[in-house]
Design an enzyme around this catalytic site. Structure first.
Site, short mmCIF file in Angstrom:
data_model
loop_
_atom_site.label_atom_id
_atom_site.label_comp_id
_atom_site.label_asym_id
_atom_site.label_seq_id
_atom_site.Cartn_x
_atom_site.Cartn_y
_atom_site.Cartn_z
N HIS A 171 -7.98 14.53 1.69
CA HIS A 171 -7.90 13.10 2.05
C HIS A 171 -8.41 12.82 3.46
O HIS A 171 -9.26 11.95 3.67
CB HIS A 171 -6.47 12.62 1.88
CG HIS A 171 -6.25 11.20 2.32
ND1 HIS A 171 -6.76 10.12 1.62
CD2 HIS A 171 -5.63 10.67 3.41
CE1 HIS A 171 -6.43 9.00 2.24
NE2 HIS A 171 -5.74 9.31 3.33
N GLU A 204 2.20 -5.56 3.38
CA GLU A 204 0.75 -5.62 3.24
C GLU A 204 0.27 -6.91 2.60
O GLU A 204 -0.41 -6.88 1.58
CB GLU A 204 0.23 -4.40 2.43
CG GLU A 204 -1.27 -4.26 2.56
CD GLU A 204 -1.77 -2.86 2.17
OE1 GLU A 204 -1.02 -2.08 1.57
OE2 GLU A 204 -2.92 -2.57 2.52
N GLU A 218 -6.76 10.80 10.84
CA GLU A 218 -5.92 9.59 10.86
C GLU A 218 -5.50 9.24 12.29
O GLU A 218 -5.35 8.07 12.64
CB GLU A 218 -4.67 9.76 9.98
CG GLU A 218 -4.96 10.02 8.50
CD GLU A 218 -5.21 8.75 7.68
OE1 GLU A 218 -5.22 7.64 8.25
OE2 GLU A 218 -5.41 8.88 6.45
N ASN A 238 -6.38 0.64 6.46
CA ASN A 238 -7.29 1.23 5.49
C ASN A 238 -8.70 1.45 6.05
O ASN A 238 -9.61 1.78 5.28
CB ASN A 238 -7.37 0.34 4.24
CG ASN A 238 -6.06 0.33 3.49
OD1 ASN A 238 -5.34 1.32 3.49
ND2 ASN A 238 -5.74 -0.80 2.88
N HIS A 244 -10.92 4.02 4.57
CA HIS A 244 -10.29 4.50 3.34
C HIS A 244 -11.02 4.07 2.07
O HIS A 244 -10.88 4.72 1.04
CB HIS A 244 -8.82 4.07 3.29
CG HIS A 244 -7.93 4.94 4.12
ND1 HIS A 244 -8.09 5.06 5.49
CD2 HIS A 244 -6.90 5.77 3.80
CE1 HIS A 244 -7.17 5.90 5.97
NE2 HIS A 244 -6.44 6.35 4.96
N HIS A 269 -11.67 7.02 -0.21
CA HIS A 269 -11.10 7.14 -1.56
C HIS A 269 -12.19 7.35 -2.60
O HIS A 269 -12.03 8.13 -3.54
CB HIS A 269 -10.30 5.89 -1.92
CG HIS A 269 -8.96 5.83 -1.26
ND1 HIS A 269 -8.29 4.65 -1.05
CD2 HIS A 269 -8.17 6.80 -0.75
CE1 HIS A 269 -7.13 4.89 -0.44
NE2 HIS A 269 -7.04 6.18 -0.25
N ARG A 306 19.71 2.04 -7.38
CA ARG A 306 19.01 0.86 -6.82
C ARG A 306 18.89 0.92 -5.30
O ARG A 306 18.92 -0.10 -4.61
CB ARG A 306 19.70 -0.44 -7.23
CG ARG A 306 19.65 -0.70 -8.72
CD ARG A 306 19.95 -2.16 -9.06
NE ARG A 306 20.09 -2.34 -10.49
CZ ARG A 306 21.25 -2.31 -11.14
NH1 ARG A 306 22.36 -2.13 -10.47
NH2 ARG A 306 21.28 -2.48 -12.44
N ARG A 321 -1.79 -5.57 7.61
CA ARG A 321 -1.57 -4.14 7.37
C ARG A 321 -2.80 -3.46 6.75
O ARG A 321 -2.97 -2.24 6.87
CB ARG A 321 -0.33 -3.94 6.48
CG ARG A 321 0.06 -2.47 6.29
CD ARG A 321 1.47 -2.31 5.73
NE ARG A 321 1.75 -0.90 5.46
CZ ARG A 321 2.96 -0.38 5.28
NH1 ARG A 321 4.02 -1.15 5.34
NH2 ARG A 321 3.13 0.90 5.05
N LYS A 338 1.00 2.61 14.14
CA LYS A 338 1.37 2.27 12.76
C LYS A 338 2.61 1.38 12.74
O LYS A 338 2.67 0.41 11.98
CB LYS A 338 1.61 3.54 11.94
CG LYS A 338 2.02 3.21 10.51
CD LYS A 338 1.45 4.12 9.48
CE LYS A 338 1.75 3.57 8.07
NZ LYS A 338 1.43 4.52 7.01
N LYS A 397 6.00 2.88 2.60
CA LYS A 397 5.27 2.90 1.33
C LYS A 397 5.62 4.18 0.59
O LYS A 397 5.46 5.28 1.12
CB LYS A 397 3.76 2.88 1.58
CG LYS A 397 3.17 1.50 1.72
CD LYS A 397 1.65 1.58 1.55
CE LYS A 397 0.99 0.26 1.78
NZ LYS A 397 -0.49 0.36 1.66
#
Lengths: 377, 377
Positions: free
Chosen positions: B275, B245, B194, B253, B256, B260, B130, B249, B235, B152
């Site tokens: 990417h 988010e 990026e 994107n 993106h 994507h 955990r 946040r 960032k 993330k």
């Protein structure tokens, strides 16, 4: 068992965790209220209900109708019943099913079942889309007073139980005391061991009340609601003080070190021993060991054993059917459960009824000597 | 590429998240410092190093020696390289390997690799017992400026990328700028998309600096360290303001949504599009679409395209090798990525260089019309 509780007998316990605070609503007929309660807390949410084959047959219709009446779209996900469902395989299956149902981060997953379903569902909710809402609808006494409260979720691996999971708090817990009437006497008793444990941790007056009122708790009605509410409050207090088990929360493990070792020693064979029965024997052993270490009086251990025996729970390793492995193998299970530092173990001990404490310097040799004595007594 | 950075050229960025705050240490030779830095922050911790076959051949010895010199016991866990490693199967394999290594909650997992290894390792650290500590040692530019920062973590499922995971912050990020010399030009450029994105979100002066200094960033030395540090700071600022988010946040994107969709449309075939290349085309499209919607001047879109083209990145859908599916299929990928509410999409748009904003009412029909135009231009 038949519940005698009327509609006026209900309770609310608040788990106080700042922005992650939530209510535990206890009483008869709570499943039928689920739709209204969820709609109030999570307007516009759709849900997936994760349950097992046994519980689905008993309670899924009631829950489904309640959600439908509140205008909540619900998709059922029905898994096999039993401890083996707490696996990576079923975790993956349940995550896929929640994604198949096209649920988003603002939607919710509902756990309808006992501890296995609750632990797995909380984990699913903790990881799908990096965290969704979830609601616990525990259907066993054990789940109502223990696993559904506090946000511990997880699965088992080949290395042991609950070794993989997350801390993830539910939005709401609905403990419907009527559904406990569908449990066998043995299942109810096993959950009762955890109820008694809360008295033994730090509520001596609650333990005394249970000694006087346990028959009413078993037969249902107001005493049952009160016992569950007091247990949930006890757990909520500990969780609020130490959400991620960095210290104080370990008190909840009273009786569990011996209990887990006995579960392992019987190969997790539920015909021989279920978790709550292991805890019952474990709390008696913890009191006896505390007496041996001169922390508590032997009279306290006798009083604990007497109450649990009256209820019908096992209280000695000799109450377990079949052969147990020798004491040193049991000791190995204990050492695996706890990290041993230079021959010392961390154990929950007690100075008497309701006076438990964390001891982090228990010599392994003392535990082994104690176990050898118990085998021959 | 060859780095010209000397030992004096290094930077530290603090990610400010209360009790979960941590440092990003940027500069040459950071892997060789790993042992000392980890020992200082996590005394007595043992570690498991999760890496892939490619990176293990390049950097595992350096990391292993550094840990050993600091007295840290380390077990390597080597997985196959590539996006397919972000799966339930490898998650389970890695969790088992960490448990095999007998690591406890106070121990740590170290991610040595690019975004795939970082995302998977963070997830492993988030769920074994955990939650264990973890340290990111990102070895691609993309991972150094993006995926290793912000907590993330996750894996892909049959339903899409990063759909299962947790938010779990590392204890430390070590961005060794020397290791970027082992990347191909194409990989470095993809990560650079990026870097440029941070300028376009809210740092117009940084974008202007990149226009003047990108050759130095590519060739290594102080400018590379500065570009990475500024990106990490950008960032870190966004993450500190909105860790999970819930709003702000989402600015990260920028580019993106289109990116994507292009990755999906090319079947995630890295020979056609990686990417960062998707992001490069995506940020140009986001600026062009913002101009079409009268939020920004077409001059800004031209300026963005010019810079990224100078660097060697693709900037138009026509730069992608092979046939693309028709615009309405691209539109379907976009709608799958974003939740469509009554024909409206949430998109990151801009009012000009460094002036991005979240628009939650973008008509789907406008996006489709725009895409049809781009196909015929």
């Amino acid at each position: 068992m038949k519940s005698n509780a009327g509609p006026g007998e209900e309770a609310r316990v608040r788990v106080d965790l700042g922005a992650r605070s939530y209510d535990i609503l206890i009483g008869p007929g709570r499943i039928a209220e689920a739709g209204a309660q969820i709609a109030q807390r999570l307007p516009d949410a759709q849900v997936a209900i994760i349950t097992d084959e046994t519980v689905a047959g008993l309670h899924l219709d009631t829950l489904g109708e309640s959600l439908s009446a509140a205008g909540i779209k619900a998709v059922p996900i029905i898994l096999p019943a039993g401890e083996r469902t707490k696996s990576f395989e079923h975790l993956m299956q349940a995550c896929d099913a929640v994604l198949d149902a096209r649920l988003e981060r603002g939607d919710a997953v509902v756990a309808l079942g006992g501890g296995v379903i609750g632990d797995l569902t909380g984990f699913v909710a903790g990881i799908v889309r990096r965290g969704m809402h979830y609601v616990q609808v525990p259907t066993s006494l054990l789940a109502q007073v223990d696993s559904s409260v506090g946000g511990k979720t997880g699965i088992n691996t080949g290395h042991g139980k609950n070794l993989v999971g997350v801390f993830h708090q539910p939005e709401l817990v609905l403990a419907d005391t009527d559904v406990l009437d569908t449990l066998s006497e043995r299942e109810f008793r096993a959950g009762y061991a955890e109820v008694a444990k809360y008295g033994l941790i730090d509520r001596p007056e609650f333990f005394a009340w249970l000694e006087d009122n346990w028959r009413e708790v078993f037969s249902g009605g107001a005493a049952r609601v009160e016992a569950i509410a007091t247990s949930c409050q006890a757990k909520a207090d500990v969780v609020a003080a130490d959400e991620r088990e960095s210290g104080h929360r370990a008190l909840l493990n009273l009786g569990h070190t011996f209990g887990h070792a006995l579960e392992a020693a019987t190969g997790y064979d539920s015909r021989r021993l279920v978790h709550g029965e292991g805890v019952a024997i474990g709390v008696v052993l913890a009191h006896e060991f505390s007496a041996r270490m001169n922390h508590a009086s032997p009279d306290d251990a006798r009083r604990v054993a007497e109450h649990l025996r009256a209820v019908g729970l096992p209280t000695s390793i000799h109450d377990i059917d079949g052969e147990l492995p020798p004491p040193d193998i049991l000791m190995e299970h204990i050492a695996q459960d706890k990290k041993v530092k230079r021959g010392k173990l961390t154990f929950i001990l007690t100075r008497g009824i309701g006076q438990s404490f964390i001891a982090d310097d228990v010599p392994q040799s003392e535990v082994l000597g104690f176990l050898k004595e118990k085998y021959t007594q």
